[in-house]
Design an enzyme around this catalytic site. Sequence first.
Site, PDB file in Angstrom:
ATOM      1  N   CYS A 177      97.602  12.365 -99.805  1.00 36.97           N
ATOM      2  CA  CYS A 177      99.015  11.984 -99.836  1.00 36.97           C
ATOM      3  C   CYS A 177      99.483  11.669-101.255  1.00 36.97           C
ATOM      4  CB  CYS A 177      99.250  10.783 -98.918  1.00 36.97           C
ATOM      5  SG  CYS A 177     100.932  10.177 -99.018  1.00 36.97           S
ATOM      6  N   CYS A 235     102.040  14.270 -99.964  1.00 39.78           N
ATOM      7  CA  CYS A 235     103.399  13.731 -99.755  1.00 39.78           C
ATOM      8  C   CYS A 235     104.127  13.348-101.036  1.00 39.78           C
ATOM      9  CB  CYS A 235     103.344  12.480 -98.882  1.00 39.78           C
ATOM     10  SG  CYS A 235     102.008  12.382 -97.723  1.00 39.78           S
ATOM     11  N   HIS A 279     131.265   4.105 -90.825  1.00 39.76           N
ATOM     12  CA  HIS A 279     132.177   5.192 -91.137  1.00 39.76           C
ATOM     13  C   HIS A 279     132.521   5.212 -92.622  1.00 39.76           C
ATOM     14  CE1 HIS A 279     135.152   8.218 -90.197  1.00 39.76           C
ATOM     15  NE2 HIS A 279     136.043   7.543 -90.894  1.00 39.76           N
ATOM     16  N   GLU A 287     108.303  23.317 -96.231  1.00 41.89           N
ATOM     17  CA  GLU A 287     108.646  22.447 -97.369  1.00 41.89           C
ATOM     18  C   GLU A 287     108.494  23.200 -98.690  1.00 41.89           C
ATOM     19  OE1 GLU A 287     107.776  18.048 -95.441  1.00 41.89           O
ATOM     20  OE2 GLU A 287     106.276  18.858 -96.789  1.00 41.89           O
ATOM     21  N   TYR A 294     104.762  22.264 -91.359  1.00 40.55           N
ATOM     22  CA  TYR A 294     105.363  21.359 -92.343  1.00 40.55           C
ATOM     23  C   TYR A 294     105.248  21.911 -93.774  1.00 40.55           C
ATOM     24  CZ  TYR A 294     105.209  16.991 -89.451  1.00 40.55           C
ATOM     25  OH  TYR A 294     105.381  16.004 -88.523  1.00 40.55           O
ATOM     26  N   GLU A 316     126.938   8.234 -87.948  1.00 38.58           N
ATOM     27  CA  GLU A 316     127.777   7.630 -86.908  1.00 38.58           C
ATOM     28  C   GLU A 316     127.819   8.501 -85.646  1.00 38.58           C
ATOM     29  OE1 GLU A 316     132.125   7.396 -87.724  1.00 38.58           O
ATOM     30  OE2 GLU A 316     131.655   8.547 -89.520  1.00 38.58           O
ATOM     31  N   LYS A 356     104.760  16.264-103.583  1.00 41.04           N
ATOM     32  CA  LYS A 356     105.641  17.192-102.835  1.00 41.04           C
ATOM     33  C   LYS A 356     107.074  16.695-102.838  1.00 41.04           C
ATOM     34  CE  LYS A 356     106.719  16.275 -99.048  1.00 41.04           C
ATOM     35  NZ  LYS A 356     105.993  16.340 -97.797  1.00 41.04           N
TER      36      LYS A 356
HETATM   37  P1  NDP Z   1     100.471  22.943 -89.503  1.00 41.66           P
HETATM   38  O1  NDP Z   1      99.365  22.773 -88.553  1.00 41.66           O
HETATM   39  O2  NDP Z   1     101.683  22.104 -89.392  1.00 41.66           O
HETATM   40  O3  NDP Z   1     100.964  24.464 -89.465  1.00 41.66           O
HETATM   41  C1  NDP Z   1     100.082  25.516 -89.651  1.00 41.66           C
HETATM   42  C2  NDP Z   1     100.860  26.807 -89.575  1.00 41.66           C
HETATM   43  O4  NDP Z   1     100.027  27.884 -89.958  1.00 41.66           O
HETATM   44  C3  NDP Z   1     101.377  27.103 -88.192  1.00 41.66           C
HETATM   45  O5  NDP Z   1     102.650  27.675 -88.307  1.00 41.66           O
HETATM   46  C4  NDP Z   1     100.364  28.115 -87.650  1.00 41.66           C
HETATM   47  O6  NDP Z   1     100.913  29.012 -86.729  1.00 41.66           O
HETATM   48  C5  NDP Z   1     100.006  28.863 -88.926  1.00 41.66           C
HETATM   49  N1  NDP Z   1      98.669  29.446 -88.879  1.00 41.66           N
HETATM   50  C6  NDP Z   1      97.525  28.856 -88.499  1.00 41.66           C
HETATM   51  N2  NDP Z   1      96.486  29.704 -88.615  1.00 41.66           N
HETATM   52  C7  NDP Z   1      96.994  30.849 -89.075  1.00 41.66           C
HETATM   53  C8  NDP Z   1      96.411  32.109 -89.395  1.00 41.66           C
HETATM   54  N3  NDP Z   1      95.110  32.341 -89.246  1.00 41.66           N
HETATM   55  N4  NDP Z   1      97.226  33.082 -89.851  1.00 41.66           N
HETATM   56  C9  NDP Z   1      98.555  32.864 -89.996  1.00 41.66           C
HETATM   57  N5  NDP Z   1      99.146  31.691 -89.714  1.00 41.66           N
HETATM   58  C10 NDP Z   1      98.379  30.702 -89.249  1.00 41.66           C
HETATM   59  O7  NDP Z   1      99.786  22.839 -90.913  1.00 41.66           O
HETATM   60  P2  NDP Z   1     100.335  22.615 -92.377  1.00 41.66           P
HETATM   61  O8  NDP Z   1      99.318  23.303 -93.219  1.00 41.66           O
HETATM   62  O9  NDP Z   1     101.759  23.014 -92.523  1.00 41.66           O
HETATM   63  O10 NDP Z   1     100.256  21.043 -92.529  1.00 41.66           O
HETATM   64  C11 NDP Z   1      99.031  20.333 -92.319  1.00 41.66           C
HETATM   65  C12 NDP Z   1      99.268  18.942 -91.844  1.00 41.66           C
HETATM   66  O11 NDP Z   1      99.845  18.176 -92.869  1.00 41.66           O
HETATM   67  C13 NDP Z   1     100.200  18.855 -90.645  1.00 41.66           C
HETATM   68  O12 NDP Z   1      99.443  18.531 -89.524  1.00 41.66           O
HETATM   69  C14 NDP Z   1     101.182  17.778 -90.975  1.00 41.66           C
HETATM   70  O13 NDP Z   1     101.040  16.735 -90.044  1.00 41.66           O
HETATM   71  C15 NDP Z   1     100.799  17.278 -92.357  1.00 41.66           C
HETATM   72  N6  NDP Z   1     101.982  17.264 -93.229  1.00 41.66           N
HETATM   73  C16 NDP Z   1     103.007  16.398 -92.986  1.00 41.66           C
HETATM   74  C17 NDP Z   1     104.123  16.408 -93.800  1.00 41.66           C
HETATM   75  C18 NDP Z   1     105.250  15.483 -93.525  1.00 41.66           C
HETATM   76  O14 NDP Z   1     105.071  14.507 -92.815  1.00 41.66           O
HETATM   77  N7  NDP Z   1     106.447  15.749 -94.036  1.00 41.66           N
HETATM   78  C19 NDP Z   1     104.239  17.306 -94.926  1.00 41.66           C
HETATM   79  C20 NDP Z   1     103.135  18.195 -95.079  1.00 41.66           C
HETATM   80  C21 NDP Z   1     102.046  18.149 -94.265  1.00 41.66           C
HETATM   81  P3  NDP Z   1     101.020  28.699 -85.158  1.00 41.66           P
HETATM   82  O15 NDP Z   1     102.216  27.824 -84.991  1.00 41.66           O
HETATM   83  O16 NDP Z   1     101.215  30.046 -84.565  1.00 41.66           O
HETATM   84  O17 NDP Z   1      99.751  28.065 -84.755  1.00 41.66           O
END
Ligand code: NDP
Length: 460
Positions: free
Chosen positions: A43, A48, A437, A183, A179, A442, A51
């Site tokens: 983080c 976080c 407001h 982002e 996420y 709101e 980012k």
């Molecule tokens: P996520 O698990 O959120 O998303 C992974 C994405 O990658 C999904 O869209 C998934 O598709 C896709 N994917 C997985 N495997 C493959 C593959 N083999 N080929 C192509 N696409 C694939 O992971 P992130 O990496 O975005 O984030 C990791 C973690 O970090 C999250 O769990 C989140 O909680 C945390 N995070 C939180 C943030 C915040 O609070 N603002 C900011 C950044 C990260 P599908 O949907 O089809 O499975």
Amino acid sequence: MAKYDYDLFVIGAGSGGVRAARIAATHGAKVAIAEEYRVGGTCVIRGCVPKKLFVYASHFSDEFEEAAGFGWTVGEARFDWKTLIANKDREIDRLNGIYIRNLEKAGVEIVNSRATVKDAHTVYLDAEKKDVTAERILIAVGATPFLPDIPGIEHAITSNEAFHLDELPKRIVVVGGGYIAVEFAGIFNGLGVETMQLYRGPLFMRGFDDDLRELLSEEMLKKGVDLRMNCDIVSIEKKDGELHLKLTDGDVICTDCVMYATGRVPNTKGLGLEEAGVKLGKGGEVIVDAYSQTAAPSIYAVGDVTDRANLTPVAIREGHAFADTVYGGRDVKVDHSIIPTAIFSQPEMGTVGLTEAQAREKPGDVDVYKTAFRALKNTLSGSQERTFMKLVVDAKTDKVLGVHLMGPASGEMIQAVGIAVTMGATKAQFDATIAVHPTAAEELVTLREKWQAPVVKAAD
Ligand code: NDP
């Protein structure tokens, strides 16, 4: 003589590990914490915090443009990536220092080494090539980016490297639909990089409310992100200083950089956990009970390594609850059922509680209230960006089950709304709250019309 060198040995000085170590030490435990990279964890060091700084940087391009509607003439605007990186690094160093000082102040011993588990009470320290013993061991090693095994994947980067690129690429392809992918697509697009985002399924942000997913995709397209659903990379080839990507739809595209944000895997490989009696799940995550205790009673685990809800504040809460329960004489479990969260996409989103689809899967009727509008600022800024708000309400009890927001400051709003939802507030209590407001927020207390699904006639 004490039976063990320490009461508690924590492996991993990220959000969950640091909180657990500090609180356990405050309760009087003798604590050490090992970290192989930098104190602060994902983080603070490469997640976080940097980012969010990048998100701020990327907003200025829109803001300079929108200023004209308010009478401003902004001179030539230029962006310097190296300045952003250097300033970000300075801030991360400062935070890293604060984390170290807070641990030291609490009396926690910091060990700069990779640590692995040798048995239920023994940890091996790589740097010092020695064993240490502890009554309890806490695993807080987090997770690491997952990269699919395709030809040329070695040419791809992940968010880890995105924070340290020597140059800002002219073109980038971001792969994934969670996420991190949305982002970073927003960050690069805002910084002027020609940005394409690929998602393998029909609509990205799986698991979020469907309205948010649809609207975010529309807004990102409007902002210029070349968003392609049902599309993935088959192979990556480096040719003449460019990356040639073969896509599943048959297209071949050239780019300067490919960033994968395709999920993260728990950092349990080679940690010696199973040998010590800890049970791991299919994805390598540590299986724990409601008190973060593993199948080996002296070993606990918190944060992303347990793959419960992979968010910093959740890891912190789990670490704190563990320390209070084991060393503070209090019985504290973490409630994972209602977790407010923000996605720093552009536009930003905030969400808490059930999506409409999740609410409809449960017995009983659901009322939905929603609105989409152009915020007041945009009447002069010229921006066509929409703000969206949605309340999902239990029709019988009137309880607000979920709130889903898109638009400026959604992250800030959802934190406050999260209190009401966690307290079990009803729609009538939202309505009884006097509006502030003029704000976008709101709308949350003035939504009166239930949303009715449009009637589709057979002939349509
Ligand atoms: P996520 O698990 O959120 O998303 C992974 C994405 O990658 C999904 O869209 C998934 O598709 C896709 N994917 C997985 N495997 C493959 C593959 N083999 N080929 C192509 N696409 C694939 O992971 P992130 O990496 O975005 O984030 C990791 C973690 O970090 C999250 O769990 C989140 O909680 C945390 N995070 C939180 C943030 C915040 O609070 N603002 C900011 C950044 C990260 P599908 O949907 O089809 O499975």
